[in-house]
Structures are given as C-alpha cells and as structure tokens.
Design an enzyme around this catalytic site. Structure first.
Site, PDB file in Angstrom:
ATOM      1  N   LYS A   1       0.793  -1.250   0.165  1.00 53.75           N
ATOM      2  CA  LYS A   1       0.043   0.005   0.051  1.00 53.75           C
ATOM      3  C   LYS A   1       1.013   1.326   0.037  1.00 53.75           C
ATOM      4  O   LYS A   1       0.679   2.233  -0.684  1.00 53.75           O
ATOM      5  CB  LYS A   1      -1.075   0.029   1.278  1.00 53.75           C
ATOM      6  CG  LYS A   1      -2.292  -0.726   1.051  1.00 53.75           C
ATOM      7  CD  LYS A   1      -2.954  -0.889   2.290  1.00 53.75           C
ATOM      8  CE  LYS A   1      -3.815  -2.049   2.244  1.00 53.75           C
ATOM      9  NZ  LYS A   1      -4.546  -2.716   3.540  1.00 53.75           N
TER      10      LYS A   1
ATOM     11  N   GLN B   1      -5.280  -1.002   9.795  1.00 56.19           N
ATOM     12  CA  GLN B   1      -5.046  -2.449   9.127  1.00 56.19           C
ATOM     13  C   GLN B   1      -5.707  -3.572  10.035  1.00 56.19           C
ATOM     14  O   GLN B   1      -5.336  -3.694  11.410  1.00 56.19           O
ATOM     15  CB  GLN B   1      -3.658  -3.085   8.673  1.00 56.19           C
ATOM     16  CG  GLN B   1      -3.350  -4.159   8.201  1.00 56.19           C
ATOM     17  CD  GLN B   1      -3.803  -4.296   6.738  1.00 56.19           C
ATOM     18  OE1 GLN B   1      -3.935  -3.336   5.850  1.00 56.19           O
ATOM     19  NE2 GLN B   1      -4.606  -5.232   6.438  1.00 56.19           N
TER      20      GLN B   1
ATOM     21  N   ASP C   1     -11.504   3.329   4.209  1.00 59.75           N
ATOM     22  CA  ASP C   1     -11.704   1.809   3.915  1.00 59.75           C
ATOM     23  C   ASP C   1     -13.471   1.571   3.901  1.00 59.75           C
ATOM     24  O   ASP C   1     -14.012   0.554   3.765  1.00 59.75           O
ATOM     25  CB  ASP C   1     -11.385   1.020   5.128  1.00 59.75           C
ATOM     26  CG  ASP C   1     -10.511  -0.002   4.870  1.00 59.75           C
ATOM     27  OD1 ASP C   1     -10.007  -0.476   3.752  1.00 59.75           O
ATOM     28  OD2 ASP C   1      -9.588  -0.503   5.919  1.00 59.75           O
TER      29      ASP C   1
END
Ligand code: NDP
Length: 294
Positions: free
Chosen positions: A52, A96, A119
C-alpha cells in the site's frame, strides 16, 4: 470460453487516473495523504501495508505509516487516531485489520473521522451507503463494481447473487448492486439450495473464503463471475492462491470471469487510492474524480 477480466491491467488504469487527479490537485498546492496504522506483527498485514505504501507514493500521494507494537493499548491507539483525524495533511486513514484480540475493531474504526475513513467501514459510511447517500465505499466491493460496470455497461435489471454476507465484502457489495438497480440476492452458509440460487445470477460475486467452492454447473451460461476469494492451498509440495470459484469449470460456462490472482485483489488497493483522492477532493470542496466513486 469466458472472457478473462484482467483486474491487474484495470487496476493499473485506475491508479493512472488517480495519479492524474493528484497532479491536478498539486496545481492547487494540495497533496493527498494516506495514513496506514498497523498494530502487531501479522506477516500478511505487513506485506499489505508495504505494498500500500509503495503504491501510494507511486501515484504521487504522501504515505504515513504508523507501526505500533502488539502490546499497544486501546487508549494509545485512539490517541493516534485522534491526532490523524486532526492532521490536515492526512486525508485518508486506514487501520489494518485484523487487530490484536485485546483491541475492539468496531470501536477503533468508529473513532476515525468518517470523511477520512477510506476503508468505508465507519458506521456512518455504512449507513450512508445503505441509504443511497454519498459515502466512502469499502474498497473491495467498489473494485468489483467498477469491473462490472466496465464489462457490462448498465447493470440495471440484472439478477445479481452475492455469495457471502460479511460487513467488508458481501453486504456492501449487495448495497452497491442495489444502487445500480440489480435484483439482488445475498446467499450465505444457511442458504438452501445454493446451486439453484447461483444459477439464477447474471452477475455472481463469490466472497466466501472456501477454495474453489463454486463449480461450473452452479453458473448460468454467459454470466459474469467476480471471484473475491483469496485462499492459499497446498499443492505439489508448494502453495498457490485460488479463488472461491473453480476457475476451469466456471470459465467453460461463464461469459466473463475474474482470475485469482490478478482479478479483484489488485483492484482493492487501487480503490483505496481512489478513495483517498475522493476524500481529498471532498475535504477541499472540489469536484470528485469521474468514474472512481460509486
Ligand atoms: P468472511 O469469513 O467474513 O465471510 C464469509 C461469508 O461466506 C459469510 O457470510 C459466510 O456465511 C459465507 N459462507 C462461508 N461458508 C459458506 C458456505 N459453505 N456456503 C455458503 N456461504 C458460506 O469472509 P470475507 O467476506 O472477509 O472474505 C471472503 C473471501 O474474500 C476470503 O477468501 C477473503 O480472503 C477474500 N477477500 C479478498 C479481498 C480482496 O482484496 N480480493 C478483500 C477481502 C476479502 P455466514 O455469514 O452464514 O457464516
């Protein structure tokens, strides 16, 4: 034989489009920033976070990585999220998952400013998506939607079956397909006669996490099949990745299919970058990038 939907090539196009958007923002003195928070040493998460960060920099954004020890307390993590929420250089925040057991993911995710929740897991974004309002949309289903629109054009009136009802894939995928006027069925482990349900689908999205569970004879001839599954299986002494769909038998029946690897996976990170660009544009009251949102 089905057409193969090349997610790797599509993701490269999406990232190029994001990079163009970043250049346009630079002319206004704006540089989008994405903060990724990793708690603990989960090896798979470490790999994701590294890739990422690399791709964030490649599209011209700033990447902020926060690696915290496994022993981080809830208060310490919430304190960091508070700082990132308040930092104008940070437009997107991603924590995460999975988090270590002692940290409650729902509480942590809901501490993120919804406008920076790239997200799309914050309860406000879940509600906005469910009510058809402007939301930050979870990256994996957004990537699936982009590929479906690109391949099929209008999705209106099509029968869509989503196999799996998780909060990160199945449910938001169903909302997005509804938003595009599909007739949507969500199937799960308690669904009766999965084969018959799946065979109705013009669009079949499989997100179950069971290697090669969906065989070709569950697929309507000509259907578009999106395989979200990423399953590592042991084979001939080594391991390889397979999807939730049995690719060979499905490809013989479907009209189009995404491979694993090289299908949905690369689109997920591309959509994370697209969401960061969208969040930055919204934060500055600028028009959103075309084709990168739901
Ligand atoms: P979850 O485990 O959270 O959810 C799985 C869903 O599948 C559940 O709703 C479950 O039903 C259903 N299910 C499980 N077994 C069966 C069965 N035998 N028959 C019917 N339904 C079943 O998984 P995720 O949604 O998080 O992920 C799904 C897959 O997608 C995984 O392989 C994951 O690795 C992959 N993934 C890939 C991403 C990418 O970037 N490409 C991103 C995210 C996930 P029930 O609710 O009834 O238990």
């Amino acid at each position: 034989m089905a057409e193969i939907i090349d997610g790797k090539a599509f993701a490269a196009r999406v990232r190029a489009q994001v990079a163009e958007g970043v250049v346009a923002l630079a002319e206004r003195g704006i540089v989008p920033g994405l903060a990724v928070v990793l708690v603990g040493e989960d090896p798979a998460s470490q790999v994701y976070v590294r890739s990422k960060g690399k791709l964030t920099i490649e599209v011209g954004m700033r990447s902020f990585e926060h690696r915290l020890p496994e022993t981080t307390s809830e208060a310490e993590l919430l304190n960091l999220i508070g700082k990132l929420n308040a930092d104008p250089a940070v437009n997107g925040i991603l924590v995460q998952l999975p988090l270590p057991d002692h940290l409650k993911s729902d509480m942590v995710i809901n501490a993120i400013d919804p406008a920076k929740d790239v997200d799309g897991f914050h309860i406000s974004n879940v509600g906005l998506l469910a009510t058809g309002q402007k939301a930050m949309v979870p990256c994996t289903p957004l990537g699936c939607l982009m590929m479906l629109r690109d391949h099929l054009g209008s999705l209106a009136g099509l029968e869509a079956v989503v196999l799996g009802r998780s909060n990160i894939v199945g449910k938001p995928m169903a909302q997005l397909l509804l938003g595009d006027s599909c007739t949507v069925t969500v199937a799960h482990s308690r669904t009766r006669d999965l084969q018959q349900v799946c065979r109705r689908a013009d669009i079949l999205v499989a997100a179950v996490g069971r290697p090669q569970m969906v065989p070709g004879d569950w697929i309507k001839p000509g259907a578009t099949v999106i395989d979200v599954g990423i399953n590592r299986v042991v084979q001939e002494g080594g391991t390889r990745l397979v999807g939730d769909v049995d690719f060979d038998s499905a490809a013989a029946v479907a009209g189009a299919i995404t491979p694993v690897p090289g299908g949905v996976g690369p689109m997920t990170i591309a959509c994370l970058l697209a969401n960061t660009l969208t969040a930055t544009c919204r934060a500055h009251d600028l028009p959103e990038p075309q084709g990168l949102t739901a």
